[in-house]
Design an enzyme around this catalytic site. Structure first.
Site, PDB file in Angstrom:
ATOM      1  N   LYS A 154       0.873  -1.175   0.000  1.00  0.00           N
ATOM      2  CA  LYS A 154       0.000   0.000   0.000  1.00  0.00           C
ATOM      3  C   LYS A 154       0.916   1.232   0.000  1.00  0.00           C
ATOM      4  O   LYS A 154       1.200   1.819   1.041  1.00  0.00           O
ATOM      5  CB  LYS A 154      -0.912  -0.057   1.242  1.00  0.00           C
ATOM      6  CG  LYS A 154      -2.199   0.725   1.077  1.00  0.00           C
ATOM      7  CD  LYS A 154      -3.182   0.337   2.145  1.00  0.00           C
ATOM      8  CE  LYS A 154      -4.295   1.361   2.290  1.00  0.00           C
ATOM      9  NZ  LYS A 154      -5.106   1.577   1.114  1.00  0.00           N
TER      10      LYS A 154
HETATM   11  N1  PMP Z   1      -7.616  -2.331  -3.200  1.00  0.00           N
HETATM   12  C1  PMP Z   1      -7.132  -1.073  -3.105  1.00  0.00           C
HETATM   13  C2  PMP Z   1      -6.452  -0.485  -4.285  1.00  0.00           C
HETATM   14  C3  PMP Z   1      -7.271  -0.357  -1.917  1.00  0.00           C
HETATM   15  O1  PMP Z   1      -6.794   0.887  -1.818  1.00  0.00           O
HETATM   16  C4  PMP Z   1      -7.942  -0.940  -0.831  1.00  0.00           C
HETATM   17  C5  PMP Z   1      -8.130  -0.172   0.448  1.00  0.00           C
HETATM   18  N2  PMP Z   1      -7.030  -0.336   1.288  1.00  0.00           N
HETATM   19  C6  PMP Z   1      -8.422  -2.255  -0.973  1.00  0.00           C
HETATM   20  C7  PMP Z   1      -8.242  -2.917  -2.172  1.00  0.00           C
HETATM   21  C8  PMP Z   1      -9.111  -2.944   0.178  1.00  0.00           C
HETATM   22  O2  PMP Z   1      -8.166  -3.205   1.173  1.00  0.00           O
HETATM   23  P1  PMP Z   1      -8.590  -3.323   2.709  1.00  0.00           P
HETATM   24  O3  PMP Z   1      -9.729  -4.252   2.752  1.00  0.00           O
HETATM   25  O4  PMP Z   1      -7.376  -3.868   3.362  1.00  0.00           O
HETATM   26  O5  PMP Z   1      -8.950  -1.956   3.155  1.00  0.00           O
END
Ligand code: PMP
Length: 296
Positions: A154
């Site tokens: 991320k």
């Molecule tokens: N894909 C992307 C590109 C994201 O930014 C997010 C948000 N973090 C997610 C998927 C979902 O991830 P999470 O469930 O860990 O928030």
């Protein structure tokens, strides 16, 4: 949206200080090149007190994102979780969004950082965003090739792609962009993962070209509990067209039903879909009302 006011406290490198008194160096490597890692975490007011949902998984991913990008991570994760709870208390926050950010100190070169800092800030966020069904469009932007940038991380820079796709979708009147990967398979939305329902089973894109989210993992866990078959595979736009229903999931999005993707309008009523069952089970889980009476 106002993220802070004159009383807001942030956590910066081991200290709690007022957001309005904090500053950062304009020569930072993160500001110039998007070379930073972050998290998006939710806290909920539950009957057991204020709870940060899956805090350990989020701080583990923050560390992993840094490792994948060669950004040092010199902190103790348990300590960061403790400090995050303290941050919520200091700001009197209950239902909140928490944003840890690891950013790099001044260095205009394209090499290893000269030093790193960690910021944790948080703001008020409604307990559960509700039942609005989303209108999506398939974006002209693709998700980046994981050989260009680690898509499992991320990283701030990866979000230029998300901002471009969301802005273009919003200009066209859609709520969200759905992005394909470089081979034309369905990847994910700009900030959430996708699931399709077909003939009583759920399908979701396999990891590799996506950020496989913590909510996505939670949905898979709920499927096990609820005895719903959930299959990871490469999914095409034709699969989307043939699907009975679909939903997005993510920490901020939680579980949100999809009404349509361009001209594809889902046949099933949302309230009769598996996604709706998962949405309610997810809500029960984050609020620690752990019972699964929602099974239809
Ligand atoms: N894909 C992307 C590109 C994201 O930014 C997010 C948000 N973090 C997610 C998927 C979902 O991830 P999470 O469930 O860990 O928030």
């Amino acid at each position: 949206m106002k993220y802070y006011n004159s009383n807001t406290i942030i956590y910066l490198d081991g200290r709690f200080e007022k957001a309005v008194d904090s500053s950062t160096d304009l020569y930072g490597q993160s500001l110039h090149y998007g070379y930073a890692a972050f998290e998006g975490i939710r806290a909920y007011k539950t009957h057991n007190g204020n709870r940060i949902f899956k805090a350990a998984a989020h701080f583990d991913r923050l560390e992993r994102s840094c490792q994948l990008a060669n950004i040092p991570f010199p902190w103790d994760k348990q300590d960061l979780i403790k400090e995050t709870y303290k941050l919520l208390t200091l700001n009197k926050l209950k239902d909140a969004y928490i944003r840890p950010l690891v950013f790099c100190h001044p260095n205009m070169k394209l090499n290893e950082p000269s030093g790193v800092s960690i910021l944790i800030c948080a703001w008020d966020w409604d307990a559960y965003s509700g039942n609005k069904l989303l209108k999506l469009t398939i974006s002209d932007y693709e998700r980046p090739n994981p050989k260009s940038t680690p898509m499992e991380a991320k990283l701030s820079g990866n979000y230029v792609n998300s901002i471009l796709a969301t802005t273009a979708a919003n200009i066209k009147g859609y709520d969200e962009a759905l992005l394909l990967d470089m081979h034309g398979f369905i990847a994910e939305a700009s900030g959430a993962n996708i699931f399709l329902e077909k003939d009583g089973k759920l399908y979701t894109p396999s990891p590799g070209n996506i950020l496989s989210g913590i909510t996505r993992a939670t949905v898979k866990e709920l499927c096990t509990v609820l005895d719903i078959e959930c299959i990871e595979k490469k999914l095409t736009v034709e699969d989307l067209r043939q699907a009975d229903s679909a939903f997005l999931c993510g920490t901020a999005t939680e579980v949100a039903g999809i009404a349509s993707v361009d001209d594809i309008v889902f046949r099933s009523l949302w309230r009769e879909s598996i996604g709706y069952t998962i949405q309610r089970a997810y809500k029960n889980l984050v609020l620690e009302k752990v019972n699964y009476e929602v099974i239809i």
